[in-house]
Design an enzyme around this catalytic site. Structure first.
Site, PDB file in Angstrom:
ATOM      1  CG  ASP A  19      -1.884   1.105   1.249  1.00 40.72           C
ATOM      2  OD1 ASP A  19      -2.647   1.196   0.285  1.00 40.72           O
ATOM      3  OD2 ASP A  19      -1.865   1.915   2.181  1.00 40.72           O
ATOM      4  CB  THR A  67      -2.058   5.688  -1.856  1.00 38.86           C
ATOM      5  OG1 THR A  67      -1.935   4.276  -1.756  1.00 38.86           O
ATOM      6  CG2 THR A  67      -3.229   6.138  -1.029  1.00 38.86           C
ATOM      7  CB  THR A  68       0.706   2.847  -5.485  1.00 36.00           C
ATOM      8  OG1 THR A  68       0.418   2.158  -4.268  1.00 36.00           O
ATOM      9  CG2 THR A  68       2.105   2.509  -5.933  1.00 36.00           C
ATOM     10  CG  ASP A 127      -6.419   0.335   0.125  1.00 36.67           C
ATOM     11  OD1 ASP A 127      -6.426   1.032   1.158  1.00 36.67           O
ATOM     12  OD2 ASP A 127      -5.425   0.225  -0.619  1.00 36.67           O
TER      13      ASP A 127
HETATM   14  P1  ADP Z   1      -2.944   2.009  -5.836  1.00 39.06           P
HETATM   15  O1  ADP Z   1      -2.365   2.256  -4.476  1.00 39.06           O
HETATM   16  O2  ADP Z   1      -2.685   3.156  -6.756  1.00 39.06           O
HETATM   17  O3  ADP Z   1      -4.358   1.597  -5.789  1.00 39.06           O
HETATM   18  P2  ADP Z   1      -2.351  -0.697  -6.582  1.00 39.06           P
HETATM   19  O4  ADP Z   1      -1.099  -1.411  -6.279  1.00 39.06           O
HETATM   20  O5  ADP Z   1      -3.592  -1.076  -5.860  1.00 39.06           O
HETATM   21  O6  ADP Z   1      -2.079   0.841  -6.426  1.00 39.06           O
HETATM   22  O7  ADP Z   1      -2.591  -0.852  -8.139  1.00 39.06           O
HETATM   23  C1  ADP Z   1      -3.661  -0.253  -8.793  1.00 39.06           C
HETATM   24  C2  ADP Z   1      -3.553  -0.454 -10.273  1.00 39.06           C
HETATM   25  O8  ADP Z   1      -3.602  -1.841 -10.598  1.00 39.06           O
HETATM   26  C3  ADP Z   1      -4.717   0.188 -10.988  1.00 39.06           C
HETATM   27  O9  ADP Z   1      -4.248   0.897 -12.098  1.00 39.06           O
HETATM   28  C4  ADP Z   1      -5.572  -1.001 -11.414  1.00 39.06           C
HETATM   29  O10 ADP Z   1      -6.311  -0.746 -12.571  1.00 39.06           O
HETATM   30  C5  ADP Z   1      -4.551  -2.051 -11.619  1.00 39.06           C
HETATM   31  N1  ADP Z   1      -5.113  -3.402 -11.524  1.00 39.06           N
HETATM   32  C6  ADP Z   1      -5.766  -3.952 -10.498  1.00 39.06           C
HETATM   33  N2  ADP Z   1      -6.129  -5.216 -10.765  1.00 39.06           N
HETATM   34  C7  ADP Z   1      -5.701  -5.473 -12.017  1.00 39.06           C
HETATM   35  C8  ADP Z   1      -5.746  -6.620 -12.871  1.00 39.06           C
HETATM   36  N3  ADP Z   1      -6.307  -7.751 -12.475  1.00 39.06           N
HETATM   37  N4  ADP Z   1      -5.180  -6.519 -14.076  1.00 39.06           N
HETATM   38  C9  ADP Z   1      -4.594  -5.388 -14.462  1.00 39.06           C
HETATM   39  N5  ADP Z   1      -4.497  -4.295 -13.705  1.00 39.06           N
HETATM   40  C10 ADP Z   1      -5.047  -4.318 -12.499  1.00 39.06           C
HETATM   41 MG    MG Z   2      -5.194  -0.101  -4.915  1.00 42.16          MG
END
Ligand code: ADP
Ligand code: MG
Length: 550
Positions: free
Chosen positions: A63, A96-97, A393
């Site tokens: 996170d 957040t990332t 989240d």
């Molecule tokens: P954040 O803290 O920004 O939410 P995450 O590590 O949760 O960061 O990653 C979010 C990103 O991962 C988003 O751009 C989302 O669309 C992408 N994502 C989530 N699940 C999938 C998936 N199964 N396939 C492709 N992209 C995904």
């Molecule tokens: Mg996320």
């Protein structure tokens, strides 16, 4: 300084100043460094970080907000990056990332322009306009959903958890999260809802597995029933919430009592008993059969309560008392003389249950059903900690959609399309604003590229494919299929994210990048003399600038 000139002291001795280009470079470098740290953790194939604090405590997380909260950042520009991730966490709870990665990418692109002598204010203006354009595009391609549509909400919850340790249990957990959010959603007009996430209490307990995570319609207290003789289960509970001690208060000063006969001793004890008994009588005469007390309960009072068949819990946390009051409709009572039937709250069931080695009290099916708890379980403390963060989240992501029912396909698809549209729009602009808009388009494309990199894909090939697929269809569906490592239609894979999160990501990242770009002068007061590394250095190690051109 030429001879004879008297130096004019404006800044205190030891103050360092970095100006112009140098100041900008330093700030950009610091902010980019922060973005680099979280970059590899973006998306489902992102890596986790192991953070060790000064006491040796270990946190394992993916996170962004948590990573940045835990690391000790020195440089002021780096601190701004940490703040935007916090702000995003507070606003929308997810993304957040992405916010930090995007801000870093925008700064990197801005740096290219500044190197070519484009003035930072031109870049800032261009970025601001471009970010508005990007958000317009996202709104156009967003899909409107029914805020009560469980199926869609489920997909959103699952996407949010896909990038975490809990991903293999995302299915079960997302059902729980959606149930919890819908249970506390309040109608706020025609098909509009508000969700107060404070009504969802997330408790965690290491042990069992993530699959044992449960939704409880009510409140969980991590306390046990205070006396062995009390009932462990009360149906149709009439609950008294007391925030006064059920004890005889000791005097604050030492008092001496001279007792000359055993009779007197007995009288003394009897009197204490009588006082405690009368406290308990006041409670039982109100009709209460459950007592939840914020303070202590004396052994003798416990005995009388047990005899009256009352279930009692002591030292309940203050925050829980408020939640209990809201959930059961009980009024918190400080003075027992005031306690009456009208102050009692109601729950269908109050029961002590074993959770691992502890005994916890569950207050279920309360008068106000808009109060639920999620009991998160998992193999070890670190797993439940990360599971709790992921559940948080997901709760926020679902809340976002219930309150603002628009979603986008995930996996970088909307960013890829937005960057295409931005380039088209940029070509209608002239001169340097065109350059800024193009750079913004490059910046936003970084999100799918990083997702691809983290999934082990080739960034250049991915970029080419994304551009051609999305421009030929004109619909934001083609993103990074991280599982199969290729560009694919992600709507078909049920990857959906809240529009609210994407808007916040763009707004927060643009704001942070622009704020950093507008700084052309860093004046840092000297720290205490002992920890000054030497004249001409700022307070941080990253700031390599000297005294500038003073
Ligand atoms: P954040 O803290 O920004 O939410 P995450 O590590 O949760 O960061 O990653 C979010 C990103 O991962 C988003 O751009 C989302 O669309 C992408 N994502 C989530 N699940 C999938 C998936 N199964 N396939 C492709 N992209 C995904
Ligand atoms: Mg996320």
């Amino acid at each position: 300084m030429s001879a004879g000139q008297v130096p004019i002291v404006v800044l205190k001795e030891g103050t360092s100043e970095t100006k112009g280009n140098q100041a900008q470079r330093n700030n950009i470098t610091a902010a980019k460094t922060i973005a680099e740290i979280v970059r590899t953790s973006l998306g489902p194939r992102g890596m986790d970080k192991m953070l060790v604090d000064t006491l040796g405590d270990v946190t394992i997380t993916n996170d962004g907000a948590t990573i940045l909260k835990e690391i000790d950042v020195q440089h002021p520009a780096a601190k701004m990056m940490v703040e935007i991730s916090k702000a995003t966490d507070n606003e929308v709870g997810d993304g957040t990332t992405s916010t930090v990665v995007l801000a870093g990418a925008l700064l990197e692109k801005a740096e290219e322009l500044i190197t070519k002598n484009v003035h930072p204010t031109v870049v800032v203006e261009g970025f601001k306009k471009a970010s508005q354009k990007a958000i317009e595009t996202l709104r156009e391609i967003a899909i409107k959903v029914d805020p009560q549509d469980r199926q869609f909400l489920n997909k959103v919850a699952r996407t949010s958890m896909a990038s975490k340790i809990v991903s293999s249990n995302a299915q079960e957990l997302s059902d729980i999260v959606v149930d919890a959010v819908l249970a506390v959603a309040d109608k706020a007009g025609d098909n509009r809802y508000r969700v107060d996430v404070d009504n969802i209490k997330v408790e965690k307990k290491a042990g069992g597995s993530i699959q044992d995570t449960k939704l409880v319609h009510g409140i969980i207290l991590d306390k046990e029933v205070v006396h062995g003789g009390m009932p462990k289960r009360v149906e149709n509970a009439r609950i008294a919430l007391i925030n006064a001690p059920l004890e005889i208060e000791k005097t604050e000063f030492d008092a001496k009592i001279n007792i000359s006969s055993p009779d007197q001793m007995q009288k003394f004890i009897d009197e204490e008993n009588r006082m405690l008994k009368s406290m308990v009588d006041k409670i039982t005469s109100s009709g209460a059969n459950v007592v939840l007390c914020q303070k202590g309960i004396d052994d003798i009072a416990q005995h009388y309560l047990a005899k009256a068949g009352v279930l009692a819990v002591r030292r309940v946390k203050e925050s829980d008392m408020y939640k209990l009051s809201k959930a059961t409709g009980a009024r918190m009572v400080t003075n027992l003389d005031e306690l009456s039937e009208g102050d009692l709250g109601f729950a269908k069931l109050v029961e002590e249950r074993k959770v691992e080695t502890d005994k916890w009290v569950f207050v279920e099916e309360c008068k106000n059903p808009k109060s639920v708890s999620i009991l998160v379980r998992g193999g070890s403390q670190r797993v439940v900690d990360e599971a709790e963060r992921s559940v948080h989240d997901a709760i926020m992501a679902v809340k976002d959609v219930v309150e603002y029912p628009h979603v986008l396909v995930g996996g970088g698809a909307p960013e890829a399309l937005a960057s295409l549209k931005l380039r088209e729009w940029a070509s209608t602009l002239s001169g340097r604003s065109q350059l800024a808009a193009e750079k913004f388009a490059d910046g936003i494309e970084t999100i799918p590229i990083v997702l691809a990199e983290n999934a082990g894909m080739d960034p250049l090939d991915t970029q080419v494919q994304l551009r051609s697929k999305n421009s030929s269809t004109g619909r934001a569906r083609y993103g990074i299929d991280v599982v199969n490592g290729k560009v694919a239609d992600l709507a078909a894979k049920d990857i959906y994210e809240p529009l609210a999160v994407k808007e916040q990501v763009i707004n927060a990242a643009t704001e942070a990048a622009c704020m950093i770009l507008r700084i052309d002068d860093v004046i840092a007061a000297s720290k205490s003399k002992s920890d000054m590394p030497g004249k001409g250095h700022g307070p941080s190690g990253m700031d390599g600038g000297g005294m500038g051109d003073m």
